[in-house]
Design an enzyme around this catalytic site. Sequence first.
Site, PDB file in Angstrom:
ATOM      1  N   HIS A  62       0.894  -1.166   0.000  1.00 22.02           N
ATOM      2  CA  HIS A  62       0.000   0.000   0.000  1.00 22.02           C
ATOM      3  C   HIS A  62       0.928   1.211   0.000  1.00 22.02           C
ATOM      4  CE1 HIS A  62      -2.444  -2.955   2.293  1.00 22.02           C
ATOM      5  NE2 HIS A  62      -3.506  -2.365   1.795  1.00 22.02           N
ATOM      6  N   ASP A 121     -10.967 -11.476  10.974  1.00 21.23           N
ATOM      7  CA  ASP A 121      -9.988 -11.654   9.902  1.00 21.23           C
ATOM      8  C   ASP A 121      -8.605 -11.792  10.536  1.00 21.23           C
ATOM      9  OD1 ASP A 121      -8.969 -11.723   7.333  1.00 21.23           O
ATOM     10  OD2 ASP A 121      -8.957  -9.553   7.105  1.00 21.23           O
ATOM     11  N   ASP A 181      -5.958 -13.441   9.533  1.00 18.16           N
ATOM     12  CA  ASP A 181      -4.811 -13.396   8.605  1.00 18.16           C
ATOM     13  C   ASP A 181      -3.648 -14.290   9.027  1.00 18.16           C
ATOM     14  OD1 ASP A 181      -6.068 -11.622   6.929  1.00 18.16           O
ATOM     15  OD2 ASP A 181      -4.944  -9.854   7.578  1.00 18.16           O
ATOM     16  N   ASP A 209      -4.842 -13.763  -2.205  1.00 20.78           N
ATOM     17  CA  ASP A 209      -4.219 -13.378  -0.938  1.00 20.78           C
ATOM     18  C   ASP A 209      -4.262 -14.623  -0.064  1.00 20.78           C
ATOM     19  OD1 ASP A 209      -3.510 -10.878  -1.665  1.00 20.78           O
ATOM     20  OD2 ASP A 209      -4.734  -9.816  -0.202  1.00 20.78           O
ATOM     21  N   ASP A 221       2.193   2.093   3.463  1.00 22.87           N
ATOM     22  CA  ASP A 221       3.116   1.205   4.198  1.00 22.87           C
ATOM     23  C   ASP A 221       4.543   1.556   3.855  1.00 22.87           C
ATOM     24  OD1 ASP A 221       0.765  -0.445   4.220  1.00 22.87           O
ATOM     25  OD2 ASP A 221       1.572  -1.595   2.523  1.00 22.87           O
TER      26      ASP A 221
END
Length: 435
Positions: free
Chosen positions: A100, A306, A308, A295, A103
């Site tokens: 992103h 979420d 992850d 992803d 980031d």
Amino acid sequence: MADFFDVPQIQFEGSKSRNPLAFKHYNPEETVGGKTMREHLRFASPFWHTMRGTGADPFGVGTMQMPWDDGSDSIENALRRVDVFFEFLNKCQIDFYCWHDRDIAPERGTISESHAALGEVVDYLEKLQAEHGKKLLWGTACLFGHPRYGQGAATSPYLDVYAYAAAQVRKALECTNRLGGEGYVFWGGREGYSTLINTNMKKELDHLGAFLHMAVDYKKEIGFKGPFYIEPKPQEPTTHQYDSDAAACLNFLREYGLMEHFKLNLETNHATLAGHTMQHELRVAADAGALGSVDANEGTANCGWDTDEFPTDLYLTTSVMYEVLRAGGFTTGGLNFDAKRRRDSFEPLDLFHAHIAGMDTFARGLKIAHAIIEDGRLDDFVTQRYATWDSDLGKKVESGKASLAELEAHAIAKGEPNIQSGRQEMLEALVNQFI
Ligand code: XUL
Ligand code: CO
């Protein structure tokens, strides 16, 4: 470049190896069905989790040790993170990465200052990509972190917020293009709503459609060749996300005339939050010619959040690779580990363990899925199950030329239909034979 990790480059040592810092199954140059594992799997690491994930949760501060990071938002610190990241990619034999805008570079007080900071970091990424032979799988703009986007970005009630988001996307697209990015992602972080009491849903969706059309125009203007991807997710952060699952995204893209410019970037934990399996989401996308990228992560069953996590479930990776292979393999897409270590895996070394685990699990998933397809029994069963459609009448129905009267005549002539067992348990056992 200084060494930030006291780790040698991870090598393939085979399934008998007891070395935790070795691949047991991912052997980059080994071929599976005529393509190397490297070409099939196209692993990517996400800058946001790998370099910026602190391990903070709603109950406590971050735990991750990042001795290279001074915690400042200086360009110097941002560039040092890039050095660390490329060393990590090299040592883990990961060919791609994703980011992103926010980031990789700090946000400043004005759009021009933020653009300039991003430009500086992108210059450096361009240099390191060339030096190390790494590629950008996709870039994206963070349109959900800053408070201005709290009520949406391309679906904000406020035109000024919408314009701010447009400025960010324009710059992120330009940077992705400059870095030779293979694609560009739109994850609708806060594109949705909490309650209809204060929301004009139709207006918000029309605005989102217009936003994406402007992005397509800009893509053409700068000659960006990669596809755009939408990344479905049902909730978290907003209660009702507009891009809730693959089917909802495809419906949106068709309604707004965007299908030819978009594919989907599907994430396992988003699929399960939507009440689907990842395999379902992949099949929905593939059947629409829109399977773009993955992803790669997994969630904790029944958790409803979420989380992850790194993918370590063999049944999951087998089903993902089965769908990817069935669809002809990745073209511009790949397997981006949108995954983070648990907060108690706080040492830099855990970055390696986490990625090795994910890469090995996908390497096995690839081999198993390939073996299932080569074996052919599963496919044959499905073909056989639909064999009645190969008759003249079946073909007539499928080509839209039959009538209800014809079908009625057929039904009367045939009497009670003869149906056969779906054999689910037998087929599940068959899949297990390969795992
Ligand atoms: C959030 C998520 C994002 C997107 C990119 O759940 O998956 O990181 O992948 O914005
Ligand atoms: Co994601």
